[in-house]
Scaffold this motif. Sequence first.
Motif, PDB file in Angstrom:
ATOM      1  N   HIS A 268     -11.891  49.608  -4.712  1.00  0.00           N
ATOM      2  CA  HIS A 268     -12.296  50.338  -5.916  1.00  0.00           C
ATOM      3  C   HIS A 268     -11.211  50.183  -6.977  1.00  0.00           C
ATOM      4  N   ASN A 269     -11.587  50.393  -8.220  1.00  0.00           N
ATOM      5  CA  ASN A 269     -10.673  50.176  -9.343  1.00  0.00           C
ATOM      6  C   ASN A 269      -9.997  51.481  -9.783  1.00  0.00           C
ATOM      7  N   LYS A 270      -9.151  51.980  -8.926  1.00  0.00           N
ATOM      8  CA  LYS A 270      -8.394  53.169  -9.241  1.00  0.00           C
ATOM      9  C   LYS A 270      -6.962  52.983  -8.765  1.00  0.00           C
ATOM     10  N   THR A 271      -6.010  53.570  -9.490  1.00  0.00           N
ATOM     11  CA  THR A 271      -4.609  53.507  -9.096  1.00  0.00           C
ATOM     12  C   THR A 271      -4.092  54.913  -8.802  1.00  0.00           C
ATOM     13  N   TYR A 272      -2.964  54.978  -8.084  1.00  0.00           N
ATOM     14  CA  TYR A 272      -2.444  56.251  -7.621  1.00  0.00           C
ATOM     15  C   TYR A 272      -0.944  56.356  -7.885  1.00  0.00           C
ATOM     16  N   ASN A 273      -0.528  57.473  -8.461  1.00  0.00           N
ATOM     17  CA  ASN A 273       0.884  57.721  -8.712  1.00  0.00           C
ATOM     18  C   ASN A 273       1.662  57.742  -7.391  1.00  0.00           C
ATOM     19  N   ASN A 274       2.802  57.060  -7.363  1.00  0.00           N
ATOM     20  CA  ASN A 274       3.529  56.933  -6.091  1.00  0.00           C
ATOM     21  C   ASN A 274       4.904  57.596  -6.087  1.00  0.00           C
ATOM     22  N   GLU A 275       5.246  58.352  -7.097  1.00  0.00           N
ATOM     23  CA  GLU A 275       6.612  58.869  -7.215  1.00  0.00           C
ATOM     24  C   GLU A 275       7.039  59.690  -6.002  1.00  0.00           C
ATOM     25  N   ASP A 276       6.225  60.628  -5.588  1.00  0.00           N
ATOM     26  CA  ASP A 276       6.614  61.499  -4.474  1.00  0.00           C
ATOM     27  C   ASP A 276       6.807  60.726  -3.178  1.00  0.00           C
ATOM     28  N   ILE A 277       5.870  59.834  -2.868  1.00  0.00           N
ATOM     29  CA  ILE A 277       5.950  59.110  -1.609  1.00  0.00           C
ATOM     30  C   ILE A 277       7.088  58.086  -1.625  1.00  0.00           C
ATOM     31  N   ILE A 278       7.330  57.460  -2.766  1.00  0.00           N
ATOM     32  CA  ILE A 278       8.440  56.507  -2.875  1.00  0.00           C
ATOM     33  C   ILE A 278       9.768  57.225  -2.649  1.00  0.00           C
ATOM     34  N   LYS A 279       9.933  58.377  -3.243  1.00  0.00           N
ATOM     35  CA  LYS A 279      11.175  59.131  -3.070  1.00  0.00           C
ATOM     36  C   LYS A 279      11.332  59.614  -1.628  1.00  0.00           C
ATOM     37  N   GLN A 280      10.212  59.940  -0.991  1.00  0.00           N
ATOM     38  CA  GLN A 280      10.280  60.348   0.407  1.00  0.00           C
ATOM     39  C   GLN A 280      10.650  59.160   1.300  1.00  0.00           C
ATOM     40  N   MET A 281      10.090  57.993   1.006  1.00  0.00           N
ATOM     41  CA  MET A 281      10.455  56.785   1.757  1.00  0.00           C
ATOM     42  C   MET A 281      11.942  56.489   1.621  1.00  0.00           C
ATOM     43  N   MET A 282      12.447  56.643   0.420  1.00  0.00           N
ATOM     44  CA  MET A 282      13.875  56.416   0.183  1.00  0.00           C
ATOM     45  C   MET A 282      14.729  57.370   1.015  1.00  0.00           C
ATOM     46  N   LYS A 283      14.317  58.607   1.059  1.00  0.00           N
ATOM     47  CA  LYS A 283      15.091  59.643   1.740  1.00  0.00           C
ATOM     48  C   LYS A 283      15.069  59.488   3.256  1.00  0.00           C
ATOM     49  N   GLU A 284      13.932  59.062   3.804  1.00  0.00           N
ATOM     50  CA  GLU A 284      13.764  59.086   5.255  1.00  0.00           C
ATOM     51  C   GLU A 284      13.926  57.732   5.943  1.00  0.00           C
ATOM     52  N   GLN A 285      14.101  56.644   5.205  1.00  0.00           N
ATOM     53  CA  GLN A 285      14.217  55.338   5.869  1.00  0.00           C
ATOM     54  C   GLN A 285      15.552  55.199   6.583  1.00  0.00           C
ATOM     55  N   LYS A 286      15.497  54.512   7.719  1.00  0.00           N
ATOM     56  CA  LYS A 286      16.682  54.234   8.516  1.00  0.00           C
ATOM     57  C   LYS A 286      16.556  52.832   9.112  1.00  0.00           C
ATOM     58  N   ASN A 287      17.684  52.125   9.175  1.00  0.00           N
ATOM     59  CA  ASN A 287      17.703  50.788   9.779  1.00  0.00           C
ATOM     60  C   ASN A 287      16.647  49.874   9.170  1.00  0.00           C
ATOM     61  N   MET A 288      16.507  49.941   7.833  1.00  0.00           N
ATOM     62  CA  MET A 288      15.598  49.072   7.082  1.00  0.00           C
ATOM     63  C   MET A 288      14.138  49.324   7.433  1.00  0.00           C
ATOM     64  N   ARG A 289      13.806  50.570   7.783  1.00  0.00           N
ATOM     65  CA  ARG A 289      12.424  50.921   8.093  1.00  0.00           C
ATOM     66  C   ARG A 289      12.131  52.346   7.638  1.00  0.00           C
ATOM     67  N   ILE A 290      10.879  52.571   7.232  1.00  0.00           N
ATOM     68  CA  ILE A 290      10.452  53.923   6.929  1.00  0.00           C
ATOM     69  C   ILE A 290       9.715  54.480   8.141  1.00  0.00           C
ATOM     70  N   PRO A 291       9.589  55.792   8.258  1.00  0.00           N
ATOM     71  CA  PRO A 291       8.771  56.357   9.340  1.00  0.00           C
ATOM     72  C   PRO A 291       7.326  55.870   9.223  1.00  0.00           C
ATOM     73  N   THR A 292       6.710  55.617  10.348  1.00  0.00           N
ATOM     74  CA  THR A 292       5.339  55.086  10.380  1.00  0.00           C
ATOM     75  C   THR A 292       4.357  55.988   9.646  1.00  0.00           C
ATOM     76  N   ASP A 293       4.565  57.292   9.706  1.00  0.00           N
ATOM     77  CA  ASP A 293       3.605  58.198   9.089  1.00  0.00           C
ATOM     78  C   ASP A 293       3.686  58.226   7.563  1.00  0.00           C
TER      79      ASP A 293
END
Length: 284
Positions: free
Chosen positions: A146-171
């Motif tokens: 579908h032709n819709k986009t989604y703001n990613n600020e919150d999830i990107i910042k969470q990925m930054m905060k929780e990533q370890k050993n060059m990986r983000i949590p699967t969830d």
Amino acid sequence: MKSTENYFKQIERLKNVLDISDAVIIGAGAGLSTSAGFTYSGERFDKYFSDFKNKYGFTDMYYGGFYPYKSPEEYWAYWSRYVYINRYEPAKSTVYTDLLELIKEKDYFVITTNVDHQFQKSGFDKHRLFYTQGDYGLFQCSVPCHNKTYNNEDIIKQMMKEQKNMRIPTDLIPYCPKCGKPMTMNLRSDNRFVEDDGWHIAAERYSNFIRRHKNMKVLFFELGIGENTPVIIKYTFWNMTYENPNAVYACVNLKNYIYPNEIKKQSICINSDIRKVILDLKHC
């Protein structure tokens, strides 16, 4: 052709054109953000991606963005850093705010191939901006279904905060809310790029702006456009200048400062750093 005019004569001429113009259309490319400090290699790359560099031999951020990672956890570890530092971290330079100060009293519009959102973050009117190639701040379905986009600020910042050993949590891996397939960045790289409602509204505003100022005194102000996508801005600016005898084409770039002979008398091309040119124009 290449311009051979004295630098300060070019600055004075460009300032005079800016002052008398009915409208200013800014066409911005990667060179503008580079001038603002958003470099994709060297010290800045080493600071944020030394682990990926050591593991894969990457030499710059672009290279790592196209690498076929074996897991989505590693893919999003890389991309969350990439997006965070180029979209959500504050700019360390005043290039964009200085540019706004220079043209804010004019009737202006901005078309850009940049995807870092720096114009809007620096105070430019969002109704006068057309981001043709996407936005680091948006996800889309990878299919896309579908032709819709989604703001990613919150999830990107969470990925930054929780990533370890060059990986983000699967969830934290993002999936399309409609079809369940993986999400991807809203960046134009192939025919799956989503042009959402906001994209089409901005495109129409840009077309209307061009139409309203036809044959008026228009400054087509090109900043940092390279050779990757010249057809989007550079070539169209050349054509519109040629078709309008009252228009002026101005190009500021460290490398690509050419123009067609047909618009020689209507062209001002300055081979210099964009930041320096903007500051000199402000104080001219």
